[in-house]
Design a protein around this motif. Structure first.
Motif, mmCIF file in Angstrom:
data_model
loop_
_atom_site.group_PDB
_atom_site.id
_atom_site.type_symbol
_atom_site.label_atom_id
_atom_site.label_comp_id
_atom_site.label_asym_id
_atom_site.label_seq_id
_atom_site.Cartn_x
_atom_site.Cartn_y
_atom_site.Cartn_z
ATOM 1 N N GLU A 251 41.669 37.159 27.634
ATOM 2 C CA GLU A 251 41.791 35.769 28.064
ATOM 3 C C GLU A 251 42.080 35.656 29.551
ATOM 4 O O GLU A 251 41.851 34.598 30.149
ATOM 5 C CB GLU A 251 42.894 35.075 27.254
ATOM 6 C CG GLU A 251 42.589 35.013 25.768
ATOM 7 C CD GLU A 251 43.689 34.310 24.970
ATOM 8 O OE1 GLU A 251 44.360 33.432 25.546
ATOM 9 O OE2 GLU A 251 43.866 34.649 23.784
ATOM 10 N N THR A 252 42.601 36.717 30.180
ATOM 11 C CA THR A 252 42.781 36.728 31.627
ATOM 12 C C THR A 252 41.425 36.543 32.289
ATOM 13 O O THR A 252 40.437 37.152 31.877
ATOM 14 C CB THR A 252 43.408 38.054 32.074
ATOM 15 O OG1 THR A 252 44.693 38.181 31.481
ATOM 16 C CG2 THR A 252 43.554 38.117 33.584
ATOM 17 N N THR A 253 41.362 35.699 33.315
ATOM 18 C CA THR A 253 40.084 35.374 33.934
ATOM 19 C C THR A 253 40.000 35.928 35.354
ATOM 20 O O THR A 253 41.013 36.101 36.034
ATOM 21 C CB THR A 253 39.864 33.856 33.981
ATOM 22 O OG1 THR A 253 40.910 33.247 34.751
ATOM 23 C CG2 THR A 253 39.847 33.271 32.575
ATOM 24 N N ALA A 254 38.769 36.199 35.775
ATOM 25 C CA ALA A 254 38.473 36.574 37.159
ATOM 26 C C ALA A 254 37.357 35.649 37.634
ATOM 27 O O ALA A 254 36.187 35.851 37.304
ATOM 28 C CB ALA A 254 38.061 38.037 37.259
ATOM 29 N N ARG A 255 37.733 34.624 38.379
ATOM 30 C CA ARG A 255 36.786 33.599 38.832
ATOM 31 C C ARG A 255 36.214 33.980 40.182
ATOM 32 O O ARG A 255 36.941 34.324 41.106
ATOM 33 C CB ARG A 255 37.505 32.251 38.902
ATOM 34 C CG ARG A 255 36.695 31.107 39.465
ATOM 35 C CD ARG A 255 37.482 29.810 39.364
ATOM 36 N NE ARG A 255 38.821 29.946 39.891
ATOM 37 C CZ ARG A 255 39.124 29.811 41.189
ATOM 38 N NH1 ARG A 255 38.173 29.564 42.068
ATOM 39 N NH2 ARG A 255 40.380 29.924 41.583
ATOM 40 N N LYS A 256 34.883 33.920 40.286
ATOM 41 C CA LYS A 256 34.219 34.237 41.551
ATOM 42 C C LYS A 256 34.490 33.125 42.549
ATOM 43 O O LYS A 256 34.338 31.943 42.253
ATOM 44 C CB LYS A 256 32.712 34.384 41.317
ATOM 45 C CG LYS A 256 31.989 35.142 42.423
ATOM 46 C CD LYS A 256 32.187 36.627 42.279
ATOM 47 C CE LYS A 256 31.208 37.429 43.158
ATOM 48 N NZ LYS A 256 31.429 37.268 44.596
ATOM 49 N N ASP A 257 34.907 33.513 43.742
ATOM 50 C CA ASP A 257 35.193 32.547 44.802
ATOM 51 C C ASP A 257 34.717 33.139 46.125
ATOM 52 O O ASP A 257 35.425 33.941 46.751
ATOM 53 C CB ASP A 257 36.694 32.227 44.848
ATOM 54 C CG ASP A 257 37.018 31.154 45.876
ATOM 55 O OD1 ASP A 257 36.095 30.424 46.277
ATOM 56 O OD2 ASP A 257 38.198 31.056 46.289
ATOM 57 N N GLY A 258 33.508 32.768 46.510
ATOM 58 C CA GLY A 258 32.923 33.365 47.702
ATOM 59 C C GLY A 258 32.645 34.837 47.472
ATOM 60 O O GLY A 258 32.007 35.233 46.489
ATOM 61 N N GLY A 259 33.179 35.688 48.344
ATOM 62 C CA GLY A 259 33.003 37.122 48.177
ATOM 63 C C GLY A 259 34.133 37.778 47.417
ATOM 64 O O GLY A 259 34.159 39.016 47.303
ATOM 65 N N ASP A 260 35.053 36.985 46.887
ATOM 66 C CA ASP A 260 36.226 37.515 46.196
ATOM 67 C C ASP A 260 36.223 37.109 44.729
ATOM 68 O O ASP A 260 35.420 36.280 44.282
ATOM 69 C CB ASP A 260 37.523 37.005 46.842
ATOM 70 C CG ASP A 260 37.679 37.462 48.277
ATOM 71 O OD1 ASP A 260 37.083 38.494 48.632
ATOM 72 O OD2 ASP A 260 38.389 36.775 49.041
ATOM 73 N N PHE A 261 37.159 37.705 43.977
ATOM 74 C CA PHE A 261 37.495 37.259 42.629
ATOM 75 C C PHE A 261 38.938 36.767 42.644
ATOM 76 O O PHE A 261 39.781 37.326 43.347
ATOM 77 C CB PHE A 261 37.353 38.387 41.610
ATOM 78 C CG PHE A 261 35.930 38.742 41.285
ATOM 79 C CD1 PHE A 261 35.245 38.072 40.286
ATOM 80 C CD2 PHE A 261 35.278 39.759 41.976
ATOM 81 C CE1 PHE A 261 33.932 38.411 39.975
ATOM 82 C CE2 PHE A 261 33.971 40.102 41.681
ATOM 83 C CZ PHE A 261 33.295 39.426 40.680
#
Length: 382
Positions: free
Chosen positions: A138-148
């Motif tokens: 359930e932990t998320t890693a959201r893409k944000d530009g060149g990062d997560f």
């Protein structure tokens, strides 16, 4: 098939067992547990000097080039000594992700630090609702530009309170139980948004509850495919199960030896209680369970590097099933044959049983793996 150790493997086994016999008695272990870290930094340095941290890494990456057999030798010795140091989370789990999922740049940067003992690692995978399922994330890693941006919480992170970096499973796509959309990210334990609460587990080891509040990591922190890293996780865990099986053999052999010695010296009605046939039968049951655990550990060790995911997984399921059931039998008999003294904190056998119980629960107990093995068609697929 030849199960004899090579000369180099025998030297490794003898050297480590001598070190632990000299410096890791039961009273010394109590002192190590009372240290601020909960383990001995001096022993950690000794392990590094012996090359134990560098053992599983290839020579090209700055390691020694050992394999699953060398890991088995080390883990069995550590189990016999009830060692507290975070070798399993750092070298077996963390090292597994480095070896199997790291890019050339990631390996060049991190393996030398892990190999000399300066970098400690941990695997943050368990969540409140995940039970034993590696794909429940359930932990998320959201893409944000060149990062997560990683957000979520992990429970019972072995060695997590002392680790410098954390391998974290996080979902980049899909629902909580989808097998796709799972990535593995290396997160600095001191990064902004990371909070840790360390504690002592029932067996005297250390773990931590860790939360991630919008923790930003670069795309280069991903190990393997950030949308399909579950096969990597399963491979690392299969190898870790083989290592846990080896540790359990050390734990069970220590319980067996302590119990047999006790049967020889404890007297009742003027004779050693080991003279009573019913107690001899229980001692034989313990020995048989130990040897069965040793056999399945050898098989799991041989299969640990297999590229056949299904065959490797069946070996891991079988090993976890056998060591869980056998470990409980050995532990229960050891406590019963010792009587009341076996339950006291001042005597070692109860501590071994606690460790055996925690091994059974790590990455799935014996019932969970027996069910998985049955669903896979048994140890030897038709």
């Amino acid at each position: 098939m030849d199960f004899d150790l090579t000369e180099e493997q025998s030297i490794l086994k003898d050297s480590l067992e001598r070190l632990l016999a000299d410096k890791y008695g039961f009273e010394e272990r109590k002192r190590h547990m009372a240290a601020p870290e909960g383990w001995s930094s001096d022993m950690w340095s000794h392990y590094a000097e012996m090359g134990l941290m560098a053992l599983p890494f290839s020579e090209e990456d700055g390691g020694i080039g050992g394999g699953p057999v060398e890991t088995m030798i080390v883990m069995e010795a550590l189990g016999k000594a009830l060692a507290l140091e975070p070798y399993f989370p750092t070298v077996v789990l963390g090292g597994g992700f480095l070896r199997l999922g790291g890019s050339a740049e990631q390996k060049a940067q991190l393996i030398p630090q892990a190999a000399d003992g300066s970098l400690k690692l941990a695997f943050a995978q368990v969540e409140r609702n995940s039970r034993y399922d590696l794909h429940h994330v359930e932990t998320t890693a959201r893409k944000d530009g060149g990062d997560f941006v990683v957000t979520g919480a992990k429970n019972v992170v072995l060695g997590g309170d002392s680790a410098g970096k954390l391998f974290v499973t996080a979902r980049t796509a899909g629902g909580p139980r989808d097998e796709n959309g799972i990535g593995v990210f290396l997160v600095d334990a001191d990064a902004a948004g990371v909070s840790r609460r360390g504690y002592v587990t029932q067996d005297g080891q250390r773990a931590a509850e860790i939360s991630f509040d919008n923790v930003r990591v670069p795309a280069s922190a991903a190990f393997g495919d950030p949308e399909n890293a579950l096969p990597l996780v399963r491979r690392v865990v299969d190898q870790a199960i083989a290592a846990l099986a080896a540790e359990s053999v050390g734990v069970m052999s220590a319980m067996n030896a302590l119990t047999v010695d006790y049967l020889k010296v404890r007297k009742q009605f003027g004779v050693p209680i080991g003279a009573f046939q019913v107690l001899q039968h229980k001692a034989v049951d313990m020995y048989v369970a130990l040897e069965q655990a040793r056999s399945i550990t050898l098989y799991a060790t041989m299969m640990a590097d297999s590229d056949d995911d299904a065959e490797r997984a069946r070996a891991a399921h079988a090993a976890k099933t056998e060591i869980g059931r056998g470990g409980r039998l050995v532990g229960e008999h050891a406590i019963q044959l010792h009587g009341g003294v076996g339950m006291t904190m001042e005597y070692a056998v109860g501590h071994y049983f606690k460790r055996m119980t925690m091994i059974d629960l790590t990455f799935g107990d014996h019932d969970y793996h027996l069910r998985a093995l049955a669903e896979a068609g048994g140890l030897m697929a038709a």
